[in-house]
Scaffold this active site. Sequence first.
Site, PDB file in Angstrom:
ATOM      1  N   VAL A 111       0.803  -1.006   0.110  1.00 46.51           N
ATOM      2  CA  VAL A 111      -0.103   0.079   0.049  1.00 46.51           C
ATOM      3  C   VAL A 111       0.852   1.228  -0.186  1.00 46.51           C
ATOM      4  O   VAL A 111       1.813   1.496   0.874  1.00 46.51           O
ATOM      5  CB  VAL A 111      -0.871   0.122   1.093  1.00 46.51           C
ATOM      6  CG1 VAL A 111      -1.864   1.179   1.119  1.00 46.51           C
ATOM      7  CG2 VAL A 111      -1.685  -1.365   1.212  1.00 46.51           C
TER       8      VAL A 111
ATOM      9  N   HIS B  56      -6.723  -4.491  -7.614  1.00 39.75           N
ATOM     10  CA  HIS B  56      -5.941  -3.381  -7.087  1.00 39.75           C
ATOM     11  C   HIS B  56      -6.614  -2.602  -5.936  1.00 39.75           C
ATOM     12  O   HIS B  56      -6.942  -1.560  -5.913  1.00 39.75           O
ATOM     13  CB  HIS B  56      -5.612  -2.701  -8.366  1.00 39.75           C
ATOM     14  CG  HIS B  56      -4.291  -1.756  -8.086  1.00 39.75           C
ATOM     15  ND1 HIS B  56      -3.168  -2.288  -8.504  1.00 39.75           N
ATOM     16  CD2 HIS B  56      -4.123  -0.534  -7.397  1.00 39.75           C
ATOM     17  CE1 HIS B  56      -2.351  -1.197  -8.240  1.00 39.75           C
ATOM     18  NE2 HIS B  56      -2.738  -0.309  -7.511  1.00 39.75           N
TER      19      HIS B  56
ATOM     20  N   GLY C   1      -8.179  -7.787  -1.495  1.00 43.40           N
ATOM     21  CA  GLY C   1      -9.513  -7.069  -1.728  1.00 43.40           C
ATOM     22  C   GLY C   1     -10.164  -7.225  -0.897  1.00 43.40           C
ATOM     23  O   GLY C   1     -11.111  -7.941  -0.832  1.00 43.40           O
TER      24      GLY C   1
END
Length: 375
Positions: A94, A270, A302
């Site tokens: 991240v 993503h 996700g």
Amino acid sequence: MSTTTPPAALPLSAIPADIRNAQDYAALAPHFMAPSHHAYISGGSGYGLSVAANVAAFEQWAIYPRLLRDVSAGHTRIELAGERHAHPLFLAPVAFHKLAHAGAEIDTARAAQAVETCMIASTQSACSLEDTAAAAGPQRWFQLYLLPRREDTLDLLRRAEAVGYRAIVLTVDAPIQVANRRALAAKFQMPPDVVSVNLRGYDIAPRFAGNGPSDSRFFQGAMRGAPSWDDIRWVMSQTRLPVWVKGVLHPDDAVALRDEGVTGLAVSNHGGRSLDGAPSGLDVLPAIRAAMGPDYPLMYDGGVQSGSDIFKALALGADAVAVGRLQLYALSVAGALGVAHMLKLLREELEICMAMAGCATVADITGKALFKPAR
């Protein structure tokens, strides 16, 4: 506590009393971040359809409780692509942890080390990959974006190798960044002290803008710099580290990547920050697992917010599961301590699901453990 106070002014030395499960960090995070920072982190591309799909995908499934199973020798240990891990929980790459807390990636890395979690460090980091590696545990991976010049990408790769990252995770699914409407509405601007430290000194300016009057800034523009199959082969030829590819949603792409010799795949949209309207990785995970066979390494990320989410992803075909936004929410609330606590809670929540579902080991978790109610 004011939601307008910047994260750097909110140090905490204790876990808030109302944190009872990992998902509570998501609920508390808006009170510990600047509103525009939270909008940027929590939002996705466009209208956020894929962000919502990630959460909804988990809600489709229930877990069967099983009776009279002996799980007294149970554990969460796994082996993934030849590496042993204490549990199947990873920290997804991240960008810009400093938006959540002044301790940034260093605090996240310290937390990962404390609870035996593999951190996948992002190229787009506010702390250098070297400093992050020094704080992380021995199981640390590096997420790589391809830069415009191969010599710069190669230098980044060599730096990651030199400080002991044990795998490369090549992200290929975000050549175009669609505007985050939530962030735009909140008037988010990247703070001047939040920069891609790893990319200093590299030439990252794109050189592919179309010049003709009918040229598209996407077809003849951004997509001319998108990763290619030749790039995949080149990266694998330049390192002896295992190379994973992140951002796979179609079984045909998965098979082609495996056939090129990629070590493993991260099934991911993503975090909903690429193509808005893309399916959740969880929805396509069973088809990808079927196409790849039982032994090929697959990771999922996700929308993971709980131990039951992890259990469901494992049951649907993942070998390991990576947590994205939730690590920043925990970081914003209580720094390194918050991230470590969140990871501990997730592992315990997974253990509870395993025990109640009669699964003594991660290998015991299969699709037979899940039930899909009629809607």
